[in-house]
Write an enzyme that holds these catalytic residues in place. Structure first.
Site, mmCIF file in Angstrom:
data_model
loop_
_atom_site.group_PDB
_atom_site.id
_atom_site.type_symbol
_atom_site.label_atom_id
_atom_site.label_comp_id
_atom_site.label_asym_id
_atom_site.label_seq_id
_atom_site.Cartn_x
_atom_site.Cartn_y
_atom_site.Cartn_z
ATOM 1 N N ARG A 111 50.890 47.344 84.796
ATOM 2 C CA ARG A 111 49.917 46.788 83.836
ATOM 3 C C ARG A 111 48.497 46.990 84.372
ATOM 4 O O ARG A 111 48.212 46.699 85.527
ATOM 5 C CB ARG A 111 50.190 45.302 83.616
ATOM 6 N N VAL A 112 47.629 47.480 83.528
ATOM 7 C CA VAL A 112 46.230 47.694 83.914
ATOM 8 C C VAL A 112 45.352 46.873 82.985
ATOM 9 O O VAL A 112 45.509 46.906 81.762
ATOM 10 C CB VAL A 112 45.870 49.196 83.807
ATOM 11 N N GLY A 113 44.442 46.132 83.566
ATOM 12 C CA GLY A 113 43.531 45.318 82.756
ATOM 13 C C GLY A 113 42.235 46.059 82.472
ATOM 14 O O GLY A 113 42.169 47.289 82.491
ATOM 15 N N GLY B 51 41.827 40.748 80.298
ATOM 16 C CA GLY B 51 41.387 42.125 80.180
ATOM 17 C C GLY B 51 41.767 42.789 78.875
ATOM 18 O O GLY B 51 41.016 43.621 78.342
ATOM 19 N N THR C 206 39.197 37.806 89.083
ATOM 20 C CA THR C 206 38.527 39.094 89.265
ATOM 21 C C THR C 206 37.163 38.795 89.867
ATOM 22 O O THR C 206 36.683 37.667 89.777
ATOM 23 C CB THR C 206 38.307 39.756 87.874
ATOM 24 N N THR D 207 35.226 39.081 83.626
ATOM 25 C CA THR D 207 36.430 38.523 84.231
ATOM 26 C C THR D 207 37.190 37.818 83.114
ATOM 27 O O THR D 207 36.585 37.399 82.122
ATOM 28 C CB THR D 207 36.104 37.510 85.345
ATOM 29 N N GLY D 208 38.482 37.684 83.277
ATOM 30 C CA GLY D 208 39.272 37.006 82.253
ATOM 31 C C GLY D 208 40.262 37.965 81.618
ATOM 32 O O GLY D 208 40.587 39.014 82.193
HETATM 33 N N1 GLY Z 1 40.035 40.954 83.879
HETATM 34 C C1 GLY Z 1 41.022 41.261 84.815
HETATM 35 C C2 GLY Z 1 42.299 41.661 84.234
HETATM 36 O O1 GLY Z 1 42.554 41.414 83.065
HETATM 37 O O2 GLY Z 1 43.098 42.223 84.947
#
Ligand code: GLY
Length: 364
Positions: A234-236, A260, A206, A257-258
């Site tokens: 899928r949504v982060g 989600g 990200t 980032t990482g």
């Molecule tokens: N942090 C980005 C995601 O989990 O999609």
């Protein structure tokens, strides 16, 4: 987030990279100039954002112009064009943005066929009564705004996805490719991300960028292609205001980032800003969010033997008075090198080491 050799080489020509230690995360004393902070893949992005703000740009315009460089780059396989697709081979992008001066936000999730979800997120903010559009609705909105459907799946990403499918199971009809004769694009991907690593469901990437102008106006933006080979839809955290991105013009801005899912569960972006409101330095605010994530990660499948989270996540934060910092759950990346973030101010663009909650992820 690791810094690949490619990222570093590509960056070196454009900006002078100075690596400093975490101890150097002091208030940027380039006191009254613009400042931008991002994940390490955004070193060109922070340079661009600061350049624009130094010429009077609005902080959100600057942030989005910055992240657009990464979204447009087919070599960054974690964001925008060239991003790793979902399990069906389709690139679905998430993004959000927040504008401090007007306290408005916009976001899109599972957007297909548009390289720059950050631009569409800003259009949601500016031209609708809504904050978040998803899937086909987000796509239709992009088309109405003159963004034609583009193919985001590069040949490299397609080959990597096919390789993932071929290796998913030894009980299906796909045959595993001969490891001694791998396609060079697949080999390059494995060299950058690691094979065992990127098969883990939490693997992805990200860019988050937060920016503050000389007047103290603040904005943030987060954009991603999400987890590699994610489930369709899928949504982060990236498009979730208060999780992957949050900005308060009186206080500061933060993003992540990482993994989600872990961030959504603690509303980490908002929490970081609230910590700064209580007087914490941005670096310490990020650490507090990581502590909250560590404390609320209770499922065994998400824990190491030592009871720590078995995933990576990093926060980035800047305050209205231009203090900045970043902290990562684990200080050392997959390659064993310290995790870093990008920052730019009047002193130029550089990478600095993230603070961390734990030193190294030990899965065994
Ligand atoms: N942090 C980005 C995601 O989990 O999609």
């Amino acid at each position: 987030m690791t810094i690949s050799r490619r990222n570093l080489l590509g960056t070196a020509a454009a900006v002078a990279v100075a690596v400093k230690t975490a101890r150097a995360q002091k208030p940027a004393s380039a006191a009254n100039g613009p400042l931008a902070i991002s994940s390490a893949n955004g070193i060109k992005a922070v340079a661009k954002a600061v350049d624009l703000m130094s010429r009077g740009a609005d902080p959100l315009d600057a942030a989005i112009a910055g992240v657009n460089l990464v979204e447009d780059d087919p070599n960054d396989m974690t964001v925008g064009y060239g991003g790793v697709p979902n399990e069906e081979g389709i690139v679905q992008l998430d993004a959000s943005c927040m504008h401090g001066p007007t306290a408005r936000a916009g976001a899109v999730a599972s957007l297909e066929g548009c390289k720059n979800p950050s631009k569409i997120a800003k259009l949601v903010m500016e031209t609708t009564d809504h904050v978040l559009l998803v899937g086909p609705g987000a796509r239709h909105f992009a088309t109405m705004n003159g963004y034609p459907v583009e193919n985001l799946l590069t040949e490299k990403a397609r080959k990597v996805w096919l390789y993932w499918k071929q290796n998913l199971s030894d009980k299906d009809k796909w045959l595993e490719p001969d490891p001694d004769h791998l396609d060079p694009d697949v080999r390059a991907f494995i060299d950058e991300f690691g094979w065992d690593e990127f098969r883990k469901p939490q693997r992805g990437g990200t860019i988050h960028l937060s920016a503050v102008t000389p007047r103290g106006d603040i904005a943030g933006c987060t954009t991603t292609s999400g987890l590699f080979f994610k489930m369709p839809g899928r949504v982060g955290d990236s498009p979730i205001i208060g999780a992957g991105c949050f900005t308060d013009n009186d206080v500061g801005s933060a993003g992540s980032t990482g993994r989600g899912e872990a961030n959504i569960l603690v509303s980490g972006g908002h929490l970081a800003v609230e910590m700064m409101r209580q007087g914490k330095h941005p670096k310490d605010a990020c650490i507090e969010v990581l502590k909250r994530i560590a404390a609320t990660t209770r499922e065994r499948r998400l824990l190491t033997k030592a009871g720590r989270p078995n995933f990576g996540i990093t926060f980035y934060a800047v305050s209205k008075n231009r203090e900045y910092g970043s902290a990562s759950m684990y200080g050392l990346g997959d390659t064993g090198k310290p995790r870093r973030f990008a920052v730019a101010d009047a002193a130029g663009a550089r990478l600095e080491e993230c603070a961390h909650l734990f030193e190294r992820l030990e899965l065994k």
